[in-house]
Motif scaffolding. Sequence first.
Motif, PDB file in Angstrom:
ATOM      1  N   THR A   1       0.845  -1.203   0.000  1.00 37.10           N
ATOM      2  CA  THR A   1       0.000   0.000   0.000  1.00 37.10           C
ATOM      3  C   THR A   1       0.879   1.251   0.000  1.00 37.10           C
ATOM      4  N   TYR A   2       2.090   1.131   0.551  1.00 35.55           N
ATOM      5  CA  TYR A   2       3.037   2.251   0.530  1.00 35.55           C
ATOM      6  C   TYR A   2       4.045   2.114  -0.631  1.00 35.55           C
TER       7      TYR A   2
ATOM      8  N   MET B   1      -7.621   5.768   2.739  1.00 37.51           N
ATOM      9  CA  MET B   1      -6.942   5.674   1.436  1.00 37.51           C
ATOM     10  C   MET B   1      -7.219   6.879   0.540  1.00 37.51           C
TER      11      MET B   1
ATOM     12  N   HIS C   1      -0.221   7.041   2.096  1.00 36.51           N
ATOM     13  CA  HIS C   1      -0.724   5.681   2.284  1.00 36.51           C
ATOM     14  C   HIS C   1       0.084   4.927   3.337  1.00 36.51           C
TER      15      HIS C   1
ATOM     16  N   TYR D   1      -5.935   0.695  -2.303  1.00 36.12           N
ATOM     17  CA  TYR D   1      -5.734   1.816  -3.236  1.00 36.12           C
ATOM     18  C   TYR D   1      -6.866   2.816  -2.990  1.00 36.12           C
TER      19      TYR D   1
END
Length: 467
Positions: A128-129, A213, A219, A360
């Motif tokens: 996610t990062y 998000m 993120h 996302y």
Amino acid sequence: MENLPDAVVYPGSKEEIERIVAFCHENSVPLYVYGGGSSVTRGVEAVCGGITLDLRRRFTKVISFNETDQTITVESGISGPDLEDALNRAPERFGAQRRYTCGHFPQSFEYSAVGGWVVTRGAGQNSTYYGNIKDIVLGQEYATPTGLVKTYGLPAHAVGPDLDEIMMGSEGAFGVLTHVTLRVFRYMPKNRRKFSYIFPSWEAARNAAREIMQSEAGHPSVFRLSDPEETDVMLKLYCVEGTPLGFVMSKLGYKRMQRCLLLGWTEGQRGFARNLRRVLGKIARQHKGFPLTGYPTKKWEHGRFRDPYLREALQDYGIIIDTMECGVRWDNMEAVHAGVRAFAKSRPRTICMTHLSHAYPQGANLYFIFIGRFESKEEFLEYQYGIFDNIQKYGASMSHHHGVGKLTSPWVKDSIGENQLEVFRALKHHFDPRNVMNPGGTVALDLPDEQTRRPRFAGRTWDDPAY
Ligand SMILES: Cc1cc2nc3c(=O)[nH]c(=O)nc-3n(C[C@H](O)[C@H](O)[C@H](O)COP(=O)(O)OP(=O)(O)OC[C@H]3O[C@@H](n4cnc5c(N)ncnc54)[C@H](O)[C@@H]3O)c2cc1C
């Protein structure tokens, strides 16, 4: 034992691989590639015999490290731990100014290799990062039966379609990925800020996750939200139940089989990680999230690469654990979750746990885990195929990060459409006209028409409203 190759070859250089690919093409010998061998989609099974290239022994070197550009180029057989070790020790290994990380940590990290990550379009637990592997790859070199393919290796270009994207997802069916250039990231584990929250319901938790998000605050790195069934199992596994924390949670009205656990951490530059942690906490509280400290996250982290192998031990008792993951948008997430779960739970005495991870602003991955005792292989396959049917029926992708392999290929045509499959097949024909690369159904590229529909079994063993 089934689906074994006739010979296993251990190449030690790009040139050797190129020669083997040319030999197999000239002599129409099937060629399979074995990276770490952690495929869960029957990717490495040599269903037509022939040769398997095993890259784990001699094709594992770092080719170059470039601190100015923050990139590393490696042979595709290098394992996750060896790559990460080289980057963490960049000052000692390469005389670098700083320490680095690869940012890609699939749950199979310890047993998978860079080439496998790339050609299956994998996603790590911190994606996610850091992004999925497709976001981390900068350049690739392939040995294909019709010649070498080398992509630009530039951060961006506008010279036609993106060849990097075309090759990622080819799962060994276009050629052998030899060298890969990856972006690398500054290694700053001390800046991590762990968090965990409990929410009163799946809906409240999902809304909080979406808001986080979409907040434009950046993120988080690990970001994992469990549905009610998984939450209850995790709270037990992580010894939260029975502690003062568990007691407070119950007193505050977070009920079993309704409450949902969100855990993870933020990272990056110190101010960024702290600020995001603060914003995230504020959003969680706005959605009735109650902080459970960083403790559950620490417990999750402890078993993050080991817990899944419990399944091997359970198999000895006839208990099967299987997983299926899929890409969804926020607006159809609940339909996919409820639909797949309704089918999964229609079978008596079967556990179905789900989590959302790899998030996302527009959606996430839903990851289903099924646990049950099955009397026969056919009974298990019937169940597994029903799960695939329902994933497709509710509009999710047939995979978010495991790839297709030979497992879900009968669902591919209906899932992406005939025209798109024809594009994939045209590429296959270009790179591998004699179909020697990973033949036998990979990504539906060489499936005969009659097999592009899911197999059916006679005789069903439980009621299924979804059929
Ligand atoms: C317990 C467990 C947890 C998992 N967790 C994750 C996860 O968190 N995220 C995730 O993305 N995946 C996960 N997976 C799936 C799997 O680990 C990934 O798909 C991984 O990227 C495969 O890498 P590998 O090196 O093991 O590839 P392999 O299994 O060796 O191969 C996979 C496919 O890629 C092809 N291939 C491999 N190397 C090359 C190459 N150099 N050139 C051409 N083709 C090649 C093979 O032929 C095969 O088709 C998990 C699997 C297990 C068993």
